[in-house]
Design a protein around this motif. Sequence first.
Motif, PDB file in Angstrom:
ATOM      1  N   ALA A   1      15.175   5.941   7.720  1.00 14.49           N
ATOM      2  CA  ALA A   1      14.321   7.067   7.658  1.00 14.49           C
ATOM      3  C   ALA A   1      12.842   6.719   7.002  1.00 14.49           C
ATOM      4  CB  ALA A   1      14.747   8.334   7.654  1.00 14.49           C
ATOM      5  N   LEU A   2      11.622   6.862   7.523  1.00 14.79           N
ATOM      6  CA  LEU A   2      10.506   6.704   6.573  1.00 14.79           C
ATOM      7  C   LEU A   2      10.651   7.667   5.462  1.00 14.79           C
ATOM      8  CD1 LEU A   2       8.021   5.209   6.145  1.00 14.79           C
ATOM      9  CD2 LEU A   2       6.838   6.843   7.419  1.00 14.79           C
ATOM     10  N   PHE A   3      11.000   8.914   5.811  1.00  8.91           N
ATOM     11  CA  PHE A   3      10.884  10.022   4.642  1.00  8.91           C
ATOM     12  C   PHE A   3      12.239  10.576   4.749  1.00  8.91           C
ATOM     13  CE2 PHE A   3       6.529  10.021   5.891  1.00  8.91           C
ATOM     14  CZ  PHE A   3       5.967   9.646   4.687  1.00  8.91           C
TER      15      PHE A   3
ATOM     16  N   ALA B   1       6.625   7.286  11.808  1.00 11.67           N
ATOM     17  CA  ALA B   1       5.937   5.933  11.603  1.00 11.67           C
ATOM     18  C   ALA B   1       4.478   5.963  11.091  1.00 11.67           C
ATOM     19  CB  ALA B   1       5.995   5.038  12.897  1.00 11.67           C
ATOM     20  N   GLY B   2       4.529   6.826  10.244  1.00 11.80           N
ATOM     21  CA  GLY B   2       3.007   7.077   9.290  1.00 11.80           C
ATOM     22  C   GLY B   2       2.972   8.556   8.722  1.00 11.80           C
ATOM     23  N   VAL B   3       1.738   8.914   8.616  1.00 13.74           N
ATOM     24  CA  VAL B   3       1.618  10.149   8.065  1.00 13.74           C
ATOM     25  C   VAL B   3       2.057  11.267   8.720  1.00 13.74           C
ATOM     26  CG1 VAL B   3      -0.478  11.842   7.424  1.00 13.74           C
ATOM     27  CG2 VAL B   3      -0.842   9.262   7.148  1.00 13.74           C
ATOM     28  N   THR B   4       2.718  11.807   7.794  1.00 17.73           N
ATOM     29  CA  THR B   4       3.743  13.081   8.675  1.00 17.73           C
ATOM     30  C   THR B   4       3.463  14.503   7.902  1.00 17.73           C
ATOM     31  OG1 THR B   4       5.389  11.480   8.852  1.00 17.73           O
ATOM     32  CG2 THR B   4       6.129  13.665   9.069  1.00 17.73           C
ATOM     33  N   TRP B   5       3.193  15.524   8.645  1.00 18.13           N
ATOM     34  CA  TRP B   5       2.985  16.595   8.155  1.00 18.13           C
ATOM     35  C   TRP B   5       4.252  17.671   8.212  1.00 18.13           C
ATOM     36  CZ3 TRP B   5       3.632  21.526  10.997  1.00 18.13           C
ATOM     37  CH2 TRP B   5       3.184  22.452  10.488  1.00 18.13           C
ATOM     38  N   VAL B   6       4.457  18.245   6.998  1.00 19.32           N
ATOM     39  CA  VAL B   6       5.636  18.931   6.949  1.00 19.32           C
ATOM     40  C   VAL B   6       5.388  20.479   6.415  1.00 19.32           C
ATOM     41  CG1 VAL B   6       7.762  18.994   5.377  1.00 19.32           C
ATOM     42  CG2 VAL B   6       6.997  16.716   6.033  1.00 19.32           C
ATOM     43  N   LYS B   7       6.059  21.190   7.136  1.00 22.03           N
ATOM     44  CA  LYS B   7       6.077  22.994   6.713  1.00 22.03           C
ATOM     45  C   LYS B   7       7.493  23.406   6.722  1.00 22.03           C
ATOM     46  CE  LYS B   7       4.079  27.140   7.764  1.00 22.03           C
ATOM     47  NZ  LYS B   7       3.358  28.191   8.589  1.00 22.03           N
TER      48      LYS B   7
ATOM     49  N   ALA C   1       2.446  10.762   2.937  1.00 20.39           N
ATOM     50  CA  ALA C   1       1.665   9.443   3.399  1.00 20.39           C
ATOM     51  C   ALA C   1       2.576   8.537   2.868  1.00 20.39           C
ATOM     52  CB  ALA C   1       0.273   9.527   2.446  1.00 20.39           C
ATOM     53  N   PRO C   2       3.020   7.429   3.747  1.00 21.89           N
ATOM     54  CA  PRO C   2       3.598   6.442   3.679  1.00 21.89           C
ATOM     55  C   PRO C   2       3.091   5.283   2.567  1.00 21.89           C
ATOM     56  CG  PRO C   2       2.642   6.340   5.784  1.00 21.89           C
ATOM     57  CD  PRO C   2       2.210   7.369   5.315  1.00 21.89           C
ATOM     58  N   VAL C   3       3.829   4.697   1.910  1.00 25.07           N
ATOM     59  CA  VAL C   3       3.516   3.490   0.939  1.00 25.07           C
ATOM     60  C   VAL C   3       4.109   2.269   1.405  1.00 25.07           C
ATOM     61  CG1 VAL C   3       3.943   2.724  -1.232  1.00 25.07           C
ATOM     62  CG2 VAL C   3       3.937   5.210  -0.906  1.00 25.07           C
ATOM     63  N   MET C   4       2.990   1.275   1.614  1.00 28.37           N
ATOM     64  CA  MET C   4       3.039  -0.076   2.064  1.00 28.37           C
ATOM     65  C   MET C   4       3.973  -0.863   1.000  1.00 28.37           C
ATOM     66  SD  MET C   4       2.077  -1.380   4.864  1.00 28.37           S
ATOM     67  CE  MET C   4       0.858  -1.217   6.323  1.00 28.37           C
ATOM     68  N   ASN C   5       4.750  -1.827   1.571  1.00 26.11           N
ATOM     69  CA  ASN C   5       5.400  -2.727   0.762  1.00 26.11           C
ATOM     70  C   ASN C   5       4.424  -3.652   0.125  1.00 26.11           C
ATOM     71  OD1 ASN C   5       4.950  -4.563   2.567  1.00 26.11           O
ATOM     72  ND2 ASN C   5       7.228  -4.853   3.026  1.00 26.11           N
ATOM     73  N   GLU C   6       4.642  -4.525  -0.873  1.00 29.72           N
ATOM     74  CA  GLU C   6       3.856  -5.320  -1.639  1.00 29.72           C
ATOM     75  C   GLU C   6       3.198  -6.515  -0.638  1.00 29.72           C
ATOM     76  OE1 GLU C   6       5.409  -7.216  -5.072  1.00 29.72           O
ATOM     77  OE2 GLU C   6       5.988  -5.185  -5.986  1.00 29.72           O
ATOM     78  N   GLU C   7       3.855  -6.731   0.345  1.00 25.78           N
ATOM     79  CA  GLU C   7       3.441  -7.803   1.327  1.00 25.78           C
ATOM     80  C   GLU C   7       2.243  -6.981   2.289  1.00 25.78           C
ATOM     81  OE1 GLU C   7       6.697  -7.687   0.732  1.00 25.78           O
ATOM     82  OE2 GLU C   7       6.600  -8.969  -0.838  1.00 25.78           O
ATOM     83  N   CYS C   8       2.264  -5.802   2.196  1.00 26.51           N
ATOM     84  CA  CYS C   8       1.557  -4.875   3.424  1.00 26.51           C
ATOM     85  C   CYS C   8       1.899  -5.119   4.803  1.00 26.51           C
ATOM     86  CB  CYS C   8       0.071  -5.277   3.101  1.00 26.51           C
ATOM     87  SG  CYS C   8      -0.641  -4.717   1.564  1.00 26.51           S
ATOM     88  N   GLU C   9       3.377  -5.420   4.763  1.00 26.91           N
ATOM     89  CA  GLU C   9       3.907  -5.741   6.261  1.00 26.91           C
ATOM     90  C   GLU C   9       4.689  -4.539   6.872  1.00 26.91           C
ATOM     91  OE1 GLU C   9       6.667  -8.774   5.362  1.00 26.91           O
ATOM     92  OE2 GLU C   9       5.038 -10.581   5.095  1.00 26.91           O
ATOM     93  N   SER C  10       5.030  -3.585   5.981  1.00 26.50           N
ATOM     94  CA  SER C  10       5.885  -2.368   6.320  1.00 26.50           C
ATOM     95  C   SER C  10       5.881  -1.381   5.491  1.00 26.50           C
ATOM     96  CB  SER C  10       7.313  -2.825   6.803  1.00 26.50           C
ATOM     97  OG  SER C  10       7.989  -3.147   5.613  1.00 26.50           O
ATOM     98  N   PHE C  11       5.858  -0.130   6.056  1.00 28.03           N
ATOM     99  CA  PHE C  11       6.173   0.896   4.926  1.00 28.03           C
ATOM    100  C   PHE C  11       7.488   1.213   4.293  1.00 28.03           C
ATOM    101  CE2 PHE C  11       3.146   2.923   8.270  1.00 28.03           C
ATOM    102  CZ  PHE C  11       2.250   2.820   7.515  1.00 28.03           C
ATOM    103  N   LEU C  12       7.364   1.579   3.110  1.00 24.21           N
ATOM    104  CA  LEU C  12       8.671   1.482   2.461  1.00 24.21           C
ATOM    105  C   LEU C  12       9.412   3.021   2.466  1.00 24.21           C
ATOM    106  CD1 LEU C  12       7.674   0.135  -1.084  1.00 24.21           C
ATOM    107  CD2 LEU C  12       9.073  -0.856   0.657  1.00 24.21           C
ATOM    108  N   PRO C  13      10.643   3.358   2.801  1.00 24.34           N
ATOM    109  CA  PRO C  13      11.258   4.378   2.883  1.00 24.34           C
ATOM    110  C   PRO C  13      11.075   5.347   1.547  1.00 24.34           C
ATOM    111  CG  PRO C  13      12.939   2.706   3.555  1.00 24.34           C
ATOM    112  CD  PRO C  13      11.711   2.131   3.044  1.00 24.34           C
ATOM    113  N   GLN C  14      10.912   6.474   1.750  1.00 22.03           N
ATOM    114  CA  GLN C  14      10.542   7.241   0.270  1.00 22.03           C
ATOM    115  C   GLN C  14      11.459   8.722   0.432  1.00 22.03           C
ATOM    116  OE1 GLN C  14       6.418   8.352  -0.410  1.00 22.03           O
ATOM    117  NE2 GLN C  14       5.798   7.030   1.249  1.00 22.03           N
ATOM    118  N   ASN C  15      12.151   9.014  -0.779  1.00 17.75           N
ATOM    119  CA  ASN C  15      12.875  10.214  -0.926  1.00 17.75           C
ATOM    120  C   ASN C  15      11.905  11.148  -1.576  1.00 17.75           C
ATOM    121  OD1 ASN C  15      15.303   9.114  -0.253  1.00 17.75           O
ATOM    122  ND2 ASN C  15      15.477   8.086  -2.257  1.00 17.75           N
ATOM    123  N   VAL C  16      11.750  12.551  -0.849  1.00 18.49           N
ATOM    124  CA  VAL C  16      10.671  13.592  -1.406  1.00 18.49           C
ATOM    125  C   VAL C  16      11.700  14.774  -1.643  1.00 18.49           C
ATOM    126  CG1 VAL C  16       8.842  14.882  -0.767  1.00 18.49           C
ATOM    127  CG2 VAL C  16       9.011  12.307   0.143  1.00 18.49           C
ATOM    128  N   ASP C  17      11.470  15.148  -3.098  1.00 18.84           N
ATOM    129  CA  ASP C  17      12.369  16.460  -3.365  1.00 18.84           C
ATOM    130  C   ASP C  17      11.158  17.472  -3.079  1.00 18.84           C
ATOM    131  OD1 ASP C  17      14.724  15.278  -3.932  1.00 18.84           O
ATOM    132  OD2 ASP C  17      13.838  14.565  -5.986  1.00 18.84           O
TER     133      ASP C  17
END
Length: 126
Positions: free
Chosen positions: A6-8, A77-83, A97-113
Amino acid sequence: MGPRQALFTITVRARGATVPPDTTVHIAWSAADEPIFVLSDPTTWKTLDEANLVCAVDRAQPPPEALEALVCELWTAGVTWVKISGTGYDDFEQTLAPVMNEECESFLPQNVDIELVPAVDGGTGE
């Protein structure tokens, strides 16, 4: 390339208490306004085949009464609004907002507390 993730992944907690039983999670992104998840309503508990918002609940059990943390995966697959809302707590609203990997090839999965904060008026709307 590793397994799909999952992206987030959001982890929702309530300050000083368990997650309110009526907690709702609503997300929207460029492709869809996803069905709302309601912790106390199993008819809203979707699988990945049905929605891009999937929360970790036991579908074989009734809604939990005292949940320390609610974990949800956002398969967007991109910016995601959460309520997130729950009785006695201020609504949480944020755009992730997603974060790109160093090669700017894909988004990195993120954990959000996410911590729900008690409402000043006790959430009664008075």
